[in-house]
Scaffold this motif. Structure first.
Motif, PDB file in Angstrom:
ATOM      1  N   SER A  42     -30.955 -13.022 -13.764  1.00  0.00           N
ATOM      2  CA  SER A  42     -30.763 -12.296 -15.026  1.00  0.00           C
ATOM      3  C   SER A  42     -31.682 -12.800 -16.142  1.00  0.00           C
ATOM      4  O   SER A  42     -31.865 -12.115 -17.146  1.00  0.00           O
ATOM      5  CB  SER A  42     -29.307 -12.386 -15.483  1.00  0.00           C
ATOM      6  OG  SER A  42     -28.921 -13.719 -15.693  1.00  0.00           O
ATOM      7  N   LYS A  43     -32.264 -13.995 -15.971  1.00  0.00           N
ATOM      8  CA  LYS A  43     -33.133 -14.539 -17.006  1.00  0.00           C
ATOM      9  C   LYS A  43     -34.060 -15.576 -16.392  1.00  0.00           C
ATOM     10  O   LYS A  43     -33.640 -16.348 -15.529  1.00  0.00           O
ATOM     11  CB  LYS A  43     -32.286 -15.192 -18.101  1.00  0.00           C
ATOM     12  CG  LYS A  43     -33.079 -15.770 -19.241  1.00  0.00           C
ATOM     13  CD  LYS A  43     -32.172 -16.396 -20.286  1.00  0.00           C
ATOM     14  CE  LYS A  43     -33.015 -16.972 -21.414  1.00  0.00           C
ATOM     15  NZ  LYS A  43     -32.210 -17.629 -22.417  1.00  0.00           N
ATOM     16  N   VAL A  44     -35.310 -15.583 -16.847  1.00  0.00           N
ATOM     17  CA  VAL A  44     -36.282 -16.601 -16.423  1.00  0.00           C
ATOM     18  C   VAL A  44     -36.884 -17.219 -17.672  1.00  0.00           C
ATOM     19  O   VAL A  44     -37.414 -16.514 -18.525  1.00  0.00           O
ATOM     20  CB  VAL A  44     -37.411 -15.996 -15.551  1.00  0.00           C
ATOM     21  CG1 VAL A  44     -38.435 -17.069 -15.197  1.00  0.00           C
ATOM     22  CG2 VAL A  44     -36.848 -15.346 -14.296  1.00  0.00           C
ATOM     23  N   ASP A  85     -42.759 -12.669 -13.159  1.00  0.00           N
ATOM     24  CA  ASP A  85     -42.260 -11.385 -12.648  1.00  0.00           C
ATOM     25  C   ASP A  85     -41.778 -11.505 -11.207  1.00  0.00           C
ATOM     26  O   ASP A  85     -40.778 -10.891 -10.826  1.00  0.00           O
ATOM     27  CB  ASP A  85     -43.333 -10.303 -12.755  1.00  0.00           C
ATOM     28  CG  ASP A  85     -43.591  -9.889 -14.191  1.00  0.00           C
ATOM     29  OD1 ASP A  85     -42.714 -10.110 -15.057  1.00  0.00           O
ATOM     30  OD2 ASP A  85     -44.677  -9.340 -14.459  1.00  0.00           O
ATOM     31  N   MET A  86     -42.503 -12.280 -10.395  1.00  0.00           N
ATOM     32  CA  MET A  86     -42.075 -12.478  -9.004  1.00  0.00           C
ATOM     33  C   MET A  86     -40.707 -13.132  -8.956  1.00  0.00           C
ATOM     34  O   MET A  86     -39.840 -12.732  -8.180  1.00  0.00           O
ATOM     35  CB  MET A  86     -43.077 -13.354  -8.252  1.00  0.00           C
ATOM     36  CG  MET A  86     -44.393 -12.698  -7.949  1.00  0.00           C
ATOM     37  SD  MET A  86     -45.610 -13.885  -7.321  1.00  0.00           S
ATOM     38  CE  MET A  86     -44.974 -14.197  -5.694  1.00  0.00           C
ATOM     39  N   LEU A  87     -40.515 -14.151  -9.790  1.00  0.00           N
ATOM     40  CA  LEU A  87     -39.264 -14.892  -9.781  1.00  0.00           C
ATOM     41  C   LEU A  87     -38.102 -14.055 -10.309  1.00  0.00           C
ATOM     42  O   LEU A  87     -36.988 -14.162  -9.831  1.00  0.00           O
ATOM     43  CB  LEU A  87     -39.411 -16.180 -10.600  1.00  0.00           C
ATOM     44  CG  LEU A  87     -38.308 -17.204 -10.469  1.00  0.00           C
ATOM     45  CD1 LEU A  87     -38.085 -17.596  -9.012  1.00  0.00           C
ATOM     46  CD2 LEU A  87     -38.628 -18.429 -11.286  1.00  0.00           C
ATOM     47  N   SER A  88     -38.362 -13.181 -11.266  1.00  0.00           N
ATOM     48  CA  SER A  88     -37.274 -12.376 -11.830  1.00  0.00           C
ATOM     49  C   SER A  88     -36.773 -11.329 -10.842  1.00  0.00           C
ATOM     50  O   SER A  88     -35.648 -10.852 -10.967  1.00  0.00           O
ATOM     51  CB  SER A  88     -37.711 -11.714 -13.136  1.00  0.00           C
ATOM     52  OG  SER A  88     -38.714 -10.760 -12.882  1.00  0.00           O
ATOM     53  N   ALA A  89     -37.574 -10.953  -9.863  1.00  0.00           N
ATOM     54  CA  ALA A  89     -37.181 -10.068  -8.756  1.00  0.00           C
ATOM     55  C   ALA A  89     -36.772  -8.667  -9.202  1.00  0.00           C
ATOM     56  O   ALA A  89     -36.183  -7.928  -8.427  1.00  0.00           O
ATOM     57  CB  ALA A  89     -36.073 -10.707  -7.922  1.00  0.00           C
ATOM     58  N   GLY A  90     -37.035  -8.315 -10.436  1.00  0.00           N
ATOM     59  CA  GLY A  90     -36.736  -6.961 -10.895  1.00  0.00           C
ATOM     60  C   GLY A  90     -35.286  -6.543 -10.745  1.00  0.00           C
ATOM     61  O   GLY A  90     -34.990  -5.373 -10.535  1.00  0.00           O
ATOM     62  N   GLY A  91     -34.370  -7.486 -10.813  1.00  0.00           N
ATOM     63  CA  GLY A  91     -32.944  -7.165 -10.711  1.00  0.00           C
ATOM     64  C   GLY A  91     -32.450  -6.976  -9.288  1.00  0.00           C
ATOM     65  O   GLY A  91     -31.283  -6.651  -9.068  1.00  0.00           O
ATOM     66  N   GLN A  92     -33.321  -7.173  -8.316  1.00  0.00           N
ATOM     67  CA  GLN A  92     -32.927  -7.044  -6.911  1.00  0.00           C
ATOM     68  C   GLN A  92     -32.169  -8.291  -6.459  1.00  0.00           C
ATOM     69  O   GLN A  92     -32.379  -9.378  -6.988  1.00  0.00           O
ATOM     70  CB  GLN A  92     -34.165  -6.846  -6.026  1.00  0.00           C
ATOM     71  CG  GLN A  92     -34.939  -5.582  -6.325  1.00  0.00           C
ATOM     72  CD  GLN A  92     -34.094  -4.343  -6.097  1.00  0.00           C
ATOM     73  OE1 GLN A  92     -33.474  -4.182  -5.058  1.00  0.00           O
ATOM     74  NE2 GLN A  92     -34.052  -3.472  -7.094  1.00  0.00           N
TER      75      GLN A  92
END
Length: 127
Positions: A42-44, A85-92
């Motif tokens: 949910s947050k990075v 962006d990779m680490l945040s996983a786009g909510g997946q």
């Protein structure tokens, strides 16, 4: 120059000891245990000295529990080609293997992040 060699050696050892005391995984995390968490990022916080992220996990009661996870320094991630962006996983959904915190129950050091599509980020946190 030879007179300074012992001084340089002692200074190096003291610096290494101080760095281990500040950044030592074994003081903050139980490196003899690994826990697998499943949830969504949910947050990075892409900051120094280490990257932090929040993983939302559904608890046994069905309520949302937030885990604060620490991982490698930004420079290490960049060198390995890992982006925020990779680490945040786009909510997946992701699966994260952590060393659990010694004092806090919802705190850990992330070792590995596995994404729903099978991709994996191997984050090192050696002793």
């Amino acid at each position: 120059m030879k007179r300074f060699a012992p001084v340089v050696l002692i200074a190096s050892l003291l610096a290494a000891t101080a760095a281990d005391a500040h950044h030592g995984l074994t003081q903050q995390f139980d490196v003899d245990k690994q826990v697998t968490l499943k949830g969504t990022v949910s947050k990075v916080d892409w900051i120094n000295p280490h990257i932090y992220f929040v993983l939302d996990v559904k608890g046994a009661s069905g309520a949302n529990e937030q885990y604060l996870l620490e991982t490698v320094p930004v420079a290490f991630a960049r060198k390995a080609g890992i982006t925020k962006d990779m680490l945040s996983a786009g909510g997946q959904p992701v699966e994260v293997i952590i060393f659990p915190g010694r004092k806090e129950t919802r705190h850990g050091f992330a070792r590995q992040v596995k994404f729903a599509d099978g991709r994996m980020l191997q984050l090192r946190g050696d002793r």
